[in-house]
Design an enzyme around this catalytic site. Structure first.
Site, PDB file in Angstrom:
ATOM      1  N   VAL A   1      40.345  36.221  39.175  1.00  0.00           N
ATOM      2  CA  VAL A   1      39.442  36.932  40.077  1.00  0.00           C
ATOM      3  C   VAL A   1      39.740  38.424  40.037  1.00  0.00           C
ATOM      4  O   VAL A   1      40.900  38.832  39.931  1.00  0.00           O
ATOM      5  CB  VAL A   1      39.642  36.420  41.526  1.00  0.00           C
ATOM      6  CG1 VAL A   1      38.775  37.169  42.511  1.00  0.00           C
ATOM      7  CG2 VAL A   1      39.407  34.941  41.607  1.00  0.00           C
ATOM      8  N   CYS A   2      38.678  39.229  40.146  1.00  0.00           N
ATOM      9  CA  CYS A   2      38.832  40.680  40.352  1.00  0.00           C
ATOM     10  C   CYS A   2      37.768  41.107  41.364  1.00  0.00           C
ATOM     11  O   CYS A   2      37.323  40.278  42.159  1.00  0.00           O
ATOM     12  CB  CYS A   2      38.725  41.437  39.023  1.00  0.00           C
ATOM     13  SG  CYS A   2      37.099  41.394  38.266  1.00  0.00           S
ATOM     14  N   LEU A   3      37.347  42.345  41.333  1.00  0.00           N
ATOM     15  CA  LEU A   3      36.349  42.790  42.303  1.00  0.00           C
ATOM     16  C   LEU A   3      34.949  42.292  41.948  1.00  0.00           C
ATOM     17  O   LEU A   3      34.264  41.710  42.770  1.00  0.00           O
ATOM     18  CB  LEU A   3      36.349  44.316  42.417  1.00  0.00           C
ATOM     19  CG  LEU A   3      35.317  44.887  43.394  1.00  0.00           C
ATOM     20  CD1 LEU A   3      35.585  44.395  44.812  1.00  0.00           C
ATOM     21  CD2 LEU A   3      35.299  46.399  43.333  1.00  0.00           C
TER      22      LEU A   3
END
Length: 107
Positions: free
Chosen positions: A70-72
């Site tokens: 996951v990231c932004l």
């Protein structure tokens, strides 16, 4: 190596991740944002490992369970999941990142 038009790897949508986290076979959620981003709000139980540190820290990750990255918004997580896949991990990218996540958030 990981250009804009590189092929997409396996993905897990945010809704499916929320369901899997509540089950018996919960994947590890690996958050590859920078520490300040992670501190501003992350998926409960996720592990922080900024993308730039990932290649040097692969040995810290489990090989016996799926890893959802996951990231932004999905760009860094797509890169990270490709790195993990090339290293032999069972890795999936969560498209849309934290911007798409509708589940609980820890700060």
């Amino acid at each position: 190596m990981f250009g804009l038009f590189a092929p997409q790897g396996p993905q897990m949508k945010p809704q499916e991740l929320a369901t899997r986290l509540a089950g018996e076979t919960a994947p590890l959620v690996l958050d590859v944002r920078e520490p300040a981003e992670y501190a501003s709000g992350h998926i409960p139980g996720s592990r922080s490992m900024p993308l730039l540190t990932l290649p040097a820290r692969l040995q810290e990750l489990p090989r016996d369970r799926a890893i959802v990255v996951v990231c932004l918004s999905g760009g860094r997580s797509a890169q990270a999941s490709r790195i993990l896949l090339q290293a032999g991990y069972d890795a999936l990218d969560m498209p849309g990142g934290m911007m798409a996540w509708r589940g609980p958030v820890e700060r």
